[in-house]
Design an enzyme around this catalytic site. Structure first.
Site, PDB file in Angstrom:
ATOM      1  CD  GLU A   1      -1.632   1.123  -3.288  1.00  0.00           C
ATOM      2  OE1 GLU A   1      -2.428   0.014  -2.396  1.00  0.00           O
ATOM      3  OE2 GLU A   1      -2.039   1.816  -3.992  1.00  0.00           O
TER       4      GLU A   1
ATOM      5  CD1 TRP B   1     -10.876  16.090  12.500  1.00  0.00           C
ATOM      6  CD2 TRP B   1     -11.907  16.045  10.384  1.00  0.00           C
ATOM      7  NE1 TRP B   1      -9.884  16.694  11.408  1.00  0.00           N
ATOM      8  CE2 TRP B   1     -10.601  16.681  10.095  1.00  0.00           C
ATOM      9  CE3 TRP B   1     -12.434  15.434   9.433  1.00  0.00           C
ATOM     10  CZ2 TRP B   1     -10.272  17.138   9.110  1.00  0.00           C
ATOM     11  CZ3 TRP B   1     -12.018  15.951   8.028  1.00  0.00           C
ATOM     12  CH2 TRP B   1     -11.244  16.763   7.799  1.00  0.00           C
TER      13      TRP B   1
ATOM     14  CB  THR C   1      -5.102  -0.031  -6.981  1.00  0.00           C
ATOM     15  OG1 THR C   1      -5.234   0.755  -7.979  1.00  0.00           O
ATOM     16  CG2 THR C   1      -3.749  -0.123  -6.203  1.00  0.00           C
TER      17      THR C   1
ATOM     18  CE  LYS D   1     -12.626  20.185   9.941  1.00  0.00           C
ATOM     19  NZ  LYS D   1     -11.183  20.917   9.469  1.00  0.00           N
TER      20      LYS D   1
HETATM   21  P1  ADP Z   1      -8.348  -1.052  -3.039  1.00  0.00           P
HETATM   22  O1  ADP Z   1      -7.719  -1.453  -4.186  1.00  0.00           O
HETATM   23  O2  ADP Z   1      -9.901  -0.699  -2.882  1.00  0.00           O
HETATM   24  O3  ADP Z   1      -7.432   0.102  -2.383  1.00  0.00           O
HETATM   25  P2  ADP Z   1      -7.136  -2.835  -1.126  1.00  0.00           P
HETATM   26  O4  ADP Z   1      -7.429  -3.776  -0.622  1.00  0.00           O
HETATM   27  O5  ADP Z   1      -5.944  -2.491  -1.508  1.00  0.00           O
HETATM   28  O6  ADP Z   1      -8.090  -2.310  -2.229  1.00  0.00           O
HETATM   29  O7  ADP Z   1      -7.763  -1.475  -0.023  1.00  0.00           O
HETATM   30  C1  ADP Z   1      -7.015  -1.052   0.944  1.00  0.00           C
HETATM   31  C2  ADP Z   1      -7.938  -0.212   2.184  1.00  0.00           C
HETATM   32  O8  ADP Z   1      -8.954  -1.124   2.514  1.00  0.00           O
HETATM   33  C3  ADP Z   1      -7.077   0.440   3.051  1.00  0.00           C
HETATM   34  O9  ADP Z   1      -6.497   1.697   2.499  1.00  0.00           O
HETATM   35  C4  ADP Z   1      -8.058   0.745   4.001  1.00  0.00           C
HETATM   36  O10 ADP Z   1      -8.943   1.910   3.715  1.00  0.00           O
HETATM   37  C5  ADP Z   1      -8.957  -0.473   3.775  1.00  0.00           C
HETATM   38  N1  ADP Z   1      -8.763  -1.403   4.822  1.00  0.00           N
HETATM   39  C6  ADP Z   1      -8.011  -2.624   4.685  1.00  0.00           C
HETATM   40  N2  ADP Z   1      -7.923  -3.351   5.924  1.00  0.00           N
HETATM   41  C7  ADP Z   1      -8.963  -2.643   6.667  1.00  0.00           C
HETATM   42  C8  ADP Z   1      -9.116  -2.611   8.323  1.00  0.00           C
HETATM   43  N3  ADP Z   1      -8.921  -4.082   9.009  1.00  0.00           N
HETATM   44  N4  ADP Z   1      -9.789  -1.780   8.577  1.00  0.00           N
HETATM   45  C9  ADP Z   1     -10.254  -0.936   8.031  1.00  0.00           C
HETATM   46  N5  ADP Z   1      -9.994  -0.571   6.823  1.00  0.00           N
HETATM   47  C10 ADP Z   1      -9.315  -1.251   6.124  1.00  0.00           C
END
Ligand code: ADP
Length: 544
Positions: A337, A450, A193, A445
């Site tokens: 993940e 929110w 990640t 917030k």
């Molecule tokens: P990182 O390593 O930055 O976590 P990831 O690609 O695993 O990279 O990121 C996952 C996150 O990206 C998700 O938990 C979410 O917050 C955001 N994300 C992924 N797809 C979407 C989507 N379609 N809309 C909004 N947020 C998204």
């Protein structure tokens, strides 16, 4: 009594074997660093991948070993995917946009002994190599022999670390006659990640999880690749296995068009048109740049029918802009993940007839769960929220392709049926469509209410003068926090802060309208193309 059906291991190698046999002439087109376009087929690629297994063995790679790649999307990277996982080793894709210090850390943590690298990343490898002398035994440059000479001084490796040319190794290698068969639960890939908080953490995919994910994203209600599709993954192969496309495409014989490092709008459009691409997949930032280019140049897509977006919220204005260009924009949601696709936004009977504005409102939802995974949101009381499109909660998921812990961190392990907390916050509507409001760490917030930063950003991007926007929480004595909006102008436009604020009137509750709008030239983006809100908070939030 057991069923009387054949039991065959779900192995990644079976995908490329199928593609070679049943879609042997389907194309893989790649753009090299120098812009040259090269073509191969699944049949040729499978043969080279078997040779590459021989190369890996010669380099001392054994079953279960991690093998690193630092490369953009190309046929060579695809060969590596199949050869490394196919021999039972683990394909560790590294994001070259991470800080060099993080890259050195994860190579050490994963204990990669061999690294395959695009020539353009030679300076990066040279910079970290001295710290990796105890781990890395060999660096293989994805290049032809004649391209190795100019690298010379740029890739000075410490003693004990060999430098090889990819094509020379392949030329000298013996073709392995067969793909080995082993347990489908064996590890196949490793992806860290991006580590926006703390050190990067490794997610270790298995052959089984990768295949089940690929089967499902090929469903008609998801990415839905077909033998006639020509797909261009802009999402890099180091970003959660390019969202599974390197497995899903050969599985059905879809042609893959690989852009290499040429990701600017002009290059992408040229490749899409030249290679008759009908589907492309990537993060919203890429699409925003492409749409802005189309608007300025007046260009039209000649073959593109559909784009899929993920990794960050798909702005409403972008869906509308693509519709104007005759392209359908859809989105999926997930994370490293989760392999990554958990939900995908495709219609149900109740939403199938939506049109115009109502369709755009629906299109910005992250989608409904694919079979094989499940989602839920937990409210502040710890109970599952009602599926009413209003009750907000922390989103978790579980299923066949959801991580049950991080690599070499036994303390993070969860049970097979446990729910994995995603760190995202959202609502689920009566039709089961998830809509994210925020990442939990980005929530705003104000006075006990929110405010969704995603909603504010969506509205801001709809303003004709705004190209990109980020909403963050700024500390406030009276309200606890107040929303602060930072916008990037569209080329040739000069957004006025008051005008942008006024644009929110009637679109959100008054308390949600940002107090302050700051105009900047550029927003900081992380290694996977997401806006770095933590950085924005450090720079702007305390300045009020
Ligand atoms: P990182 O390593 O930055 O976590 P990831 O690609 O695993 O990279 O990121 C996952 C996150 O990206 C998700 O938990 C979410 O917050 C955001 N994300 C992924 N797809 C979407 C989507 N379609 N809309 C909004 N947020 C998204």
């Amino acid at each position: 009594m057991l069923g009387l059906m054949q039991r065959r291991e779900l192995l990644i190698s079976s995908i490329i074997q199928h593609a070679a046999r049943h879609h042997g002439d389907a194309e893989v087109v790649s753009r090299r660093d120098d812009g040259q376009i090269v073509r191969t087929t699944y049949e040729k690629l499978e043969r080279r991948a078997r040779k590459l297994m021989g190369v890996l063995r010669e380099l001392g790679v054994e079953f279960g070993d991690r093998v690193a790649t630092l490369a953009m999307n190309s046929d060579r990277h695809l060969e590596l995917y199949y050869a490394i996982s196919g021999m039972g080793a683990v394909c560790h894709t590294i994001n070259p946009r991470l800080a060099p210090d993080d890259i050195a850390y994860i190579i050490g943590h994963a204990e990669d002994h061999v690294l395959f690298v695009d020539a353009c990343f030679a300076p990066l490898v040279a910079a970290i190599a001295p710290r990796l002398a105890a781990v890395l035994r060999a660096v293989v440059v994805l290049a032809e022999p004649y391209e190795m000479k100019p690298l010379g001084a740029r890739l000075d490796l410490p003693p004990g670390m060999a430098l090889h040319c990819y094509e020379s190794l392949l030329d000298a290698a013996r073709e392995e006659p067969d793909w080995p068969v082993f347990d489908e639960n064996a590890a196949s890939g490793l992806c860290y990640t991006s580590g926006t908080t703390g050190r990067p953490k490794g997610v270790l995919y298995s052959h089984r999880s990768s295949l089940l994910h690929a089967f499902q994203i090929n469903g008609a209600d998801a990415v839905g690749l077909r033998a006639t599709t020509r797909v261009l993954p802009v999402v890099p192969m180091f970003h959660v296995n390019a969202w599974g496309l390197p497995y899903a495409a050969p599985m059905v014989g879809a042609a893959l068009v690989m852009p290499g490092r040429h990701l600017d709008p002009v290059a992408l459009l040229g490749l899409m048109d030249g290679e008759r691409v009908d589907l492309s997949v990537g993060v919203p930032t890429v699409w925003l740049n492409l749409v802005n280019h189309m608007r300025q140049s007046g260009a039209r897509f000649s073959t593109l029918k559909r784009i899929m977006s993920g990794g960050a919220a798909l702005p409403r204005a972008l869906v509308a802009a693509f519709a104007e260009l005759g392209v359908e924009a859809c989105q999926g949601w997930g994370m490293t993940e989760t392999s990554p696709v958990v939900t995908f936004n495709e219609p149900k009977p109740a939403t199938a007839s939506l049109k115009g504005e109502a369709l755009f409102d629906h299109a910005i939802k992250q989608g409904r769960a694919l079979f094989g995974v499940d989602i839920r949101a937990l409210g502040p009381d710890g109970a599952e929220t009602r599926w009413d499109g209003k009750s907000q909660g922390d989103v978790s998921c579980r299923g066949h392709w959801i991580a049950k812990g991080y690599f070499r961190s036994p303390e993070t392990e969860i049970a097979d049926d446990a729910w994995f907390p995603t760190g995202d916050v959202g609502v689920i509507d009566a039709n089961g469509f998830l809509q994210l409001t925020d990442r939990s760490k980005d929530l705003i917030k104000s006075g006990g209410e929110w405010i969704s930063s995603i909603e504010l950003e969506n509205i801001a991007i709809g303003h004709p003068d705004v190209a990109e926007a980020a909403a963050i929480a700024a500390p406030d004595e009276k309200w606890g926090e107040r929303p602060l909006l930072i916008v990037v102008p569209r080329e040739g436009h000069e957004p006025r802060p008051d005008d942008v604020r006024a644009f929110f009137a009637g679109k959100v509750a008054n308390f949600a309208i940002p107090d302050q709008v700051i105009v900047v030239e550029e927003l900081p983006h992380g290694a996977t193309g997401k806006i770095l809100k933590s950085e924005l908070r450090t720079i702007y939030a305390s300045r009020r």
